[in-house]
Write an enzyme that holds these catalytic residues in place. Structure first.
Site, PDB file in Angstrom:
ATOM      1  N   ASP A 178       0.541  -1.487  -0.214  1.00  0.00           N
ATOM      2  CA  ASP A 178       0.066  -0.092   0.076  1.00  0.00           C
ATOM      3  C   ASP A 178       0.963   1.177   0.072  1.00  0.00           C
ATOM      4  O   ASP A 178       2.060   1.298  -1.007  1.00  0.00           O
ATOM      5  CB  ASP A 178      -0.992  -0.381   1.217  1.00  0.00           C
ATOM      6  CG  ASP A 178      -1.631   0.562   0.710  1.00  0.00           C
ATOM      7  OD1 ASP A 178      -3.321   0.604   0.076  1.00  0.00           O
ATOM      8  OD2 ASP A 178      -2.374   2.507   1.605  1.00  0.00           O
ATOM      9  N   TYR A 308      -3.085  11.453   1.585  1.00  0.00           N
ATOM     10  CA  TYR A 308      -3.047  10.962  -0.371  1.00  0.00           C
ATOM     11  C   TYR A 308      -3.405  12.396  -0.925  1.00  0.00           C
ATOM     12  O   TYR A 308      -2.970  12.227  -2.310  1.00  0.00           O
ATOM     13  CB  TYR A 308      -4.887  10.190   0.187  1.00  0.00           C
ATOM     14  CG  TYR A 308      -5.167   9.505   0.091  1.00  0.00           C
ATOM     15  CD1 TYR A 308      -4.830   8.009  -0.822  1.00  0.00           C
ATOM     16  CD2 TYR A 308      -4.980   8.440   1.402  1.00  0.00           C
ATOM     17  CE1 TYR A 308      -5.055   6.371  -0.817  1.00  0.00           C
ATOM     18  CE2 TYR A 308      -5.100   6.818   1.258  1.00  0.00           C
ATOM     19  CZ  TYR A 308      -5.537   5.841   0.545  1.00  0.00           C
ATOM     20  OH  TYR A 308      -5.257   5.009   0.980  1.00  0.00           O
ATOM     21  N   HIS A 359      -5.252  -7.826   0.263  1.00  0.00           N
ATOM     22  CA  HIS A 359      -4.568  -6.256   1.160  1.00  0.00           C
ATOM     23  C   HIS A 359      -3.721  -6.640   2.166  1.00  0.00           C
ATOM     24  O   HIS A 359      -2.582  -6.118   1.800  1.00  0.00           O
ATOM     25  CB  HIS A 359      -4.932  -5.655   0.384  1.00  0.00           C
ATOM     26  CG  HIS A 359      -5.119  -4.044   0.160  1.00  0.00           C
ATOM     27  ND1 HIS A 359      -3.817  -3.711  -0.516  1.00  0.00           N
ATOM     28  CD2 HIS A 359      -4.424  -2.927   0.819  1.00  0.00           C
ATOM     29  CE1 HIS A 359      -3.046  -2.189  -0.510  1.00  0.00           C
ATOM     30  NE2 HIS A 359      -3.703  -2.264   0.856  1.00  0.00           N
TER      31      HIS A 359
END
Length: 386
Positions: A178, A308, A359
């Protein structure tokens, strides 16, 4: 500031406030017969919050977490919290493991003993590691950046300082998934001389393939990736668009409501893991809530989502990565990358397709991931002896 021991102790006031908020949650309604296709399902979240307020024991989890050797130091004006567990083999390789969102340093909790003490887990003591697991800036017990620009690139520079200047390692290994994958790749790009190799469980969303206008340049696998990625972003990428553009607006609600925070995180654990629609197949309620608690008690959900924004507004491009790279792909992860693209952009010396997992790799399948990490770094053991 010098490296200091770190001990978790959340105040009674924070826990009492949390208990009050959980007991006074204002719930939305839900369309009749709706399940998870519209977002976190109401009945499930009510059940999880009920367990959280009536049965979950933070003090027991806090005591468990404090068994890890935890430290804090200041790098570039940011207090960095990290776990540092020494290997129990004859010549451990130091490895820094970097987590992502919406997980935490607990992503690697289960894998730490498998890497530090392989002999106690059906492994070879010569495959041991010194394991370092930092909390990303703005996550968990690391401090909140007060200025813009703290992106994957900047964090990779902080990690280089942590490993060399603070901990005194001349050369080390690095792994991540990630956000951790991005940080690890920038570390390899900017400081190849410091690294034995890097190990990744994903390469993020490949924007260059998605924006490519010349279909003739792409292989069949790359064209399929482009189509699948476009569909995934349309169906699943709302969180990413919001956190990349207006994270502050989102922060008010998920900072004020523990149920709102849980709803925002839990949907990702269900969608991104290899749980086949049932979270209990992969995670216990205590495990899920403890990860949520790390965001709640540190008030870091808002600061974590800013990553982000920083990565979409200030991140420099990555070139070819020459450092030897191991890729371990889990079948239920988000958007498995085309092998041709990965081979063109990284010096891949090990490519593994694992039989199961999603994930949240080290949380879901710690044994499989530990085995692949140990196998990849075997080639560097002789170098580490010198």
């Amino acid at each position: 500031m010098p490296i200091e021991r770190f001990h978790i102790h959340v105040s009674d006031e924070i826990l009492e406030d949390l208990k009050y908020r959980l007991h006074h949650t204002r719930w939305p309604d839900q369309i009749e017969n709706a399940r998870w296709e519209r977002g976190t399902e109401l009945c499930y979240l009510k059940s999880l919050v009920s367990y959280w307020k009536d049965h979950y024991d933070w003090r027991a989890q806090e005591s468990k977490l404090n068994r890890l050797s935890q430290f804090c130091c200041n790098i570039d004006g940011i207090d960095v919290h990290f776990v540092h567990e020494r290997g129990k083999g004859p010549n451990p390789i130091p490895i820094i493991l970097t987590h992502g969102w919406p997980d935490s340093y607990l992503r690697y909790e289960k894998i730490i003993p498998l890497l530090t003490d392989p002999a106690s887990h059906d492994g070879n003591p010569e495959d041991s590691f010194d394991v370092i697991v930092p909390s990303l800036p703005g996550f968990g017990f690391s401090s909140h950046p007060k200025h813009s620009g703290v992106n994957n690139y900047r964090i990779s520079e902080m990690w280089a300082k942590l490993m060399t200047e603070e901990l005194g390692y001349n050369k080390f290994a690095a792994a991540g998934g990630d956000i951790g994958s991005g940080v690890t790749r920038y570390l390899a790009s900017n400081h190849p001389e410091l690294l034995f190799g890097i190990h990744l469980t994903d390469v993020g969303i490949i924007r260059s393939l998605m924006t490519s206008s010349d279909q003739a340049e792409l292989s069949g696998e790359e064209l399929r990736y482009k189509k699948n990625a476009s569909e995934w972003i349309a169906q699943e990428g709302g969180y990413m668009s919001l956190q990349s553009t207006r994270p502050q607006t989102l922060a008010y609600g998920i900072t004020d409501s523990p149920a709102g925070l849980a709803g925002w995180i839990i949907e990702k654990y269900r969608s991104w893991s290899d749980c086949h629609g049932n979270l209990q197949h992969r995670f216990s309620e205590d495990e899920l809530i403890t990860n949520i608690m790390l965001y709640w008690v540190t008030n870091t959900m808002g600061s974590s989502t800013r990553m982000y924004y920083e990565n979409s507004h200030s991140l420099p491009p990555l070139g070819y990565i020459e450092v030897p790279t191991g890729i371990a792909l889990f079948p239920a992860d988000i958007l498995l990358p085309p092998k041709e693209w990965v081979m063109r952009n990284l010096n891949v010396t090990r490519w593994t397709l694992l039989p199961r997992g999603g994930h949240f790799t080290a949380m879901e399948e710690p044994e499989l991931l530990a085995q692949d990490i140990r196998a990849f770094y075997k080639q560097f053991r002789v170098e580490n002896n010198h």
